[in-house]
Design an enzyme around this catalytic site. Structure first.
Site, PDB file in Angstrom:
ATOM      1  NE  ARG A  50     -45.531 -43.740 -20.349  1.00  0.00           N
ATOM      2  CZ  ARG A  50     -44.486 -43.048 -20.098  1.00  0.00           C
ATOM      3  NH1 ARG A  50     -44.192 -41.955 -19.271  1.00  0.00           N
ATOM      4  NH2 ARG A  50     -43.365 -43.553 -20.736  1.00  0.00           N
ATOM      5  N   GLY A  77     -26.398 -58.865   3.612  1.00  0.00           N
ATOM      6  CA  GLY A  77     -25.185 -58.375   4.438  1.00  0.00           C
ATOM      7  C   GLY A  77     -24.385 -57.373   3.609  1.00  0.00           C
ATOM      8  CE1 TYR A  99     -47.222 -41.287 -11.722  1.00  0.00           C
ATOM      9  CE2 TYR A  99     -45.979 -40.467  -9.885  1.00  0.00           C
ATOM     10  CZ  TYR A  99     -47.155 -41.243 -10.290  1.00  0.00           C
ATOM     11  OH  TYR A  99     -47.966 -41.985  -9.457  1.00  0.00           O
ATOM     12  CE  LYS A 109     -50.862 -40.714 -10.763  1.00  0.00           C
ATOM     13  NZ  LYS A 109     -52.271 -41.528 -10.428  1.00  0.00           N
ATOM     14  CB  SER A 169     -48.251 -39.137  -7.020  1.00  0.00           C
ATOM     15  OG  SER A 169     -46.787 -39.086  -6.510  1.00  0.00           O
TER      16      SER A 169
END
Length: 315
Positions: free
Chosen positions: A72, A190, A141, A145, A115
């Site tokens: 996830r 641009g 997150y 991890k 990560s």
């Protein structure tokens, strides 16, 4: 040697599957959807969602190495009522359930795509993160991890299954999405951007470089039990990144020299402080441990990686 890749249709997992299949290596893809697109000849197993209750028996039978890239991921617009709970259900409980089943089935090595957020959200300019720093994740997150890493290393010590952990920073390449894709589209059109005076330094990793390290970690005897950081081996400011990406497109960048302090102040007023941190803050990683232990060097330079990303750009 049979290799199981989870997240096999994702950005990283998909690239790894293509590399392994292209080299004729026996690879099995674990997928959530039965009609997933995979290279010709790749064996696939439908396993559904990554969760504690997922049954991996069919997927891991006869497997020697698991590369676990399913997760996830960090989301910009979180909708879960309890994000930490949801991240733990998938990234911690789901990962450790897979690892335990793999160990019991006799899998020799488990390579985990973690990560850099385990280290933290930003580094002090000139003081890059190292693989052996104390973890300091700041959001759900990264915490999930970290907890998965800790559980895997403990399981490895208890079971004898070799665990290898790789913490990438921002990964870019053909098919990249989210903010990096938006940046490339703005440059291609641009669009003037107020990012011409940002003097930070950030580490990135080209998709092909990350995949190459993953392939190295499949068999390298010195990888077992280690945590590695990965990058292109060159840090770049946001301003320089934009200029070099535009150059890879054969275009001119239109960057306005707005001081980063002004950008950060304006972003705070708009409730976009996190975005300003990613644009103006530094996040450097030191890959010397990876070089020394594995003898690994990034095959692509930053400019070569940007050229490949531009070639695969979807406008």
């Amino acid at each position: 040697m049979v290799i199981l890749v989870t997240g096999a249709t994702g950005f990283v997992g998909g690239a790894l599957v293509r590399r392994l299949a292209g080299e004729g290596m026996p690879v099995r893809a674990a997928v959530r959807r039965e009609k997933a697109r995979l290279p010709t000849g790749v064996e696939f197993v439908h396993v559904g969602a990554l969760a504690a209750e997922t049954d991996w028996r069919e997927a891991i039978v006869g497997v020697d190495v698991v590369v676990h890239s399913a997760a996830r991921v960090h989301v910009m617009a979180e909708t879960a009522g309890d994000p930490m709970l949801e991240f733990r259900r998938t990234n911690v409980d789901g990962t450790l359930s897979l690892a335990r089943q793999a160990s019991e089935a006799g899998v020799r090595r488990f390579v985990f795509v973690s990560s850099i957020k385990v280290n933290g959200e930003d580094s002090v300019l000139g003081r890059p993160f190292t693989a052996d720093d104390l973890p300091a994740p700041l959001e759900p997150y990264g915490v999930s991890k970290m907890e998965a890493e800790q559980g895997l290393l403990q399981l490895g010590m208890q079971s004898g299954m070799e665990v290898v952990i790789i913490r990438p920073p921002l990964v870019y390449g053909p098919g990249v999405k989210a903010n990096f894709a938006s940046m490339m589209r703005w440059l291609h059109r641009g669009v003037p951007m107020p990012f011409g005076a940002i003097h930070n330094l950030r580490s990135l990793v080209a998709l092909d470089n990350l995949v190459d390290l993953l392939v190295t970690c499949l068999t390298h005897p010195s990888a077992a039990g280690q945590v590695f950081l990965v990058s292109d081996g060159e840090d770049v400011s946001t301003t320089d990144l934009l200029r070099r990406t535009a150059r890879a497109m054969g275009k001119s960048s239109h960057l306005l020299p707005i001081p980063s302090s002004w950008l950060e102040f304006g972003a705070s007023l708009l409730g976009k402080k996190d975005m300003a941190q990613r644009l103006c803050g530094s996040l450097q990683v030191d890959i010397e441990k990876t070089r020394q232990i594995l003898g690994w060097r990034p095959p692509l330079t930053l400019d070569q990686g940007l050229e490949k990303a531009v070639e695969g750009m979807k406008l």
